[in-house]
Design an enzyme around this catalytic site. Structure first.
Site, short mmCIF file in Angstrom:
data_model
loop_
_atom_site.label_atom_id
_atom_site.label_comp_id
_atom_site.label_asym_id
_atom_site.label_seq_id
_atom_site.Cartn_x
_atom_site.Cartn_y
_atom_site.Cartn_z
CG HIS A 294 2.12 -0.12 4.43
ND1 HIS A 294 1.83 -1.10 5.37
CD2 HIS A 294 0.98 0.60 4.27
CE1 HIS A 294 0.57 -0.99 5.75
NE2 HIS A 294 0.03 0.04 5.12
CG ASP B 229 -2.10 -0.86 1.13
OD1 ASP B 229 -2.17 -1.66 0.17
OD2 ASP B 229 -2.99 -0.77 2.01
#
Length: 280
Positions: free
Chosen positions: A246, A101
């Site tokens: 992430h 992400d």
């Protein structure tokens, strides 16, 4: 698509993106606002035999011409509105999915892409529009290497604090720049912080995007240490699991280091790391 067309398109994208710089956004996993974020617990680990996946074929998510004499692109097909996101992928054998992400980020995304390429693995990247805008060459690389990208809004806001028009703007702007840089509209959406509301589900369906959550949170957003990240992935591995990591939003050096350890472990344990088909 013919090979010469692909390379011509990629050269155009890379040339157009060469002058751009770098940016990042922040990401946490929380619930907020008037509506409750959807949560799930990680499944128990399942051991598996030693195995390696076969080399990947050429990507089915290649770039296509967007200008010139190309025909107009049809509007996305509206989907059924869900009331909760998708937490897992179908358990076809020992399949799992890796997701990242908040990117792309020039300091961390290239290293993650290098590790994925080294092991012939495809992943899913949920992109923030403001990061795409200044790192278009990385999105072009994702397309070239067969990764799937999803919409993660433009500025990574807490959607439950926005009105419907603001949410729509965040999602639409991001879909448009993804289409420009990746070559096609995203078919998946992930709410920042895992904070979903009715408007996000409705707007996503109208834009032809399914809502995707996760099964295992590596907590790399909290920089807990490389060993903690590795343990969370390896202990939570199981068929159908979706892993959340992430590649932007802060110091992601632990994520870069951890994937170099847990990715070959998953492959040696017999897991196949996959990306979703056009529709789950």
């Amino acid at each position: 698509m013919q090979k010469d067309q692909l390379f011509t398109r990629r050269r155009m994208l890379l040339a157009g993106a060469a002058v751009l710089g770098a940016a990042g956004t922040a990401g946490l996993v929380v619930a907020g606002g008037e509506e409750e974020a959807v949560r799930t617990a990680a499944p128990a680990p399942v051991p598996g035999p030693q195995a390696r996946q076969a080399p990947l074929r050429s990507s089915a998510f290649r770039l296509r011409p967007l200008t010139g004499g190309a025909p107009a692109r049809p509007a996305p097909r509206r989907l059924k509105v869900r009331t909760e996101p998708i937490f897992r992928i179908p358990e076809h054998g020992r399949q799992m999915m890796l997701t990242f992400d908040d990117g792309p980020n020039p300091d961390y995304t290239p290293h993650i892409l290098d590790t994925l390429a080294k092991h012939d693995v495809r992943a899913m990247f949920f992109l923030c529009g403001e990061c795409v805008e200044v790192n278009q060459h990385l999105v072009a690389r994702m397309a070239e290497e067969g990764h799937v990208v999803g919409n993660h809004t433009w500025t990574h806001p807490l959607l439950t604090t926005l009105d419907r028009s603001e949410i729509k703007s965040e999602m639409e702007r991001t879909s448009h720049i993804i289409e420009k840089t990746y070559g096609e509209l995203p078919q998946w959406f992930r709410a920042p912080y895992g904070a979903w509301n009715r408007a996000a589900f409705q707007l996503g369906a109208e834009m032809g995007m399914e809502p995707m959550a996760w099964t295992i949170d590596t907590t790399d957003w909290d920089t807990p240490g490389t060993d903690v990240i590795i343990d969370r992935v390896e202990s939570g591995a199981a068929p159908g699991v979706v892993i959340l990591s992430h590649d932007a939003g802060g110091d992601r050096s632990q994520t870069v280091e951890a994937i170099q350890e847990w990715l070959p472990y998953l492959l040696d344990s017999g897991y196949h790391l996959t990306v979703p088909n056009r529709r789950l």
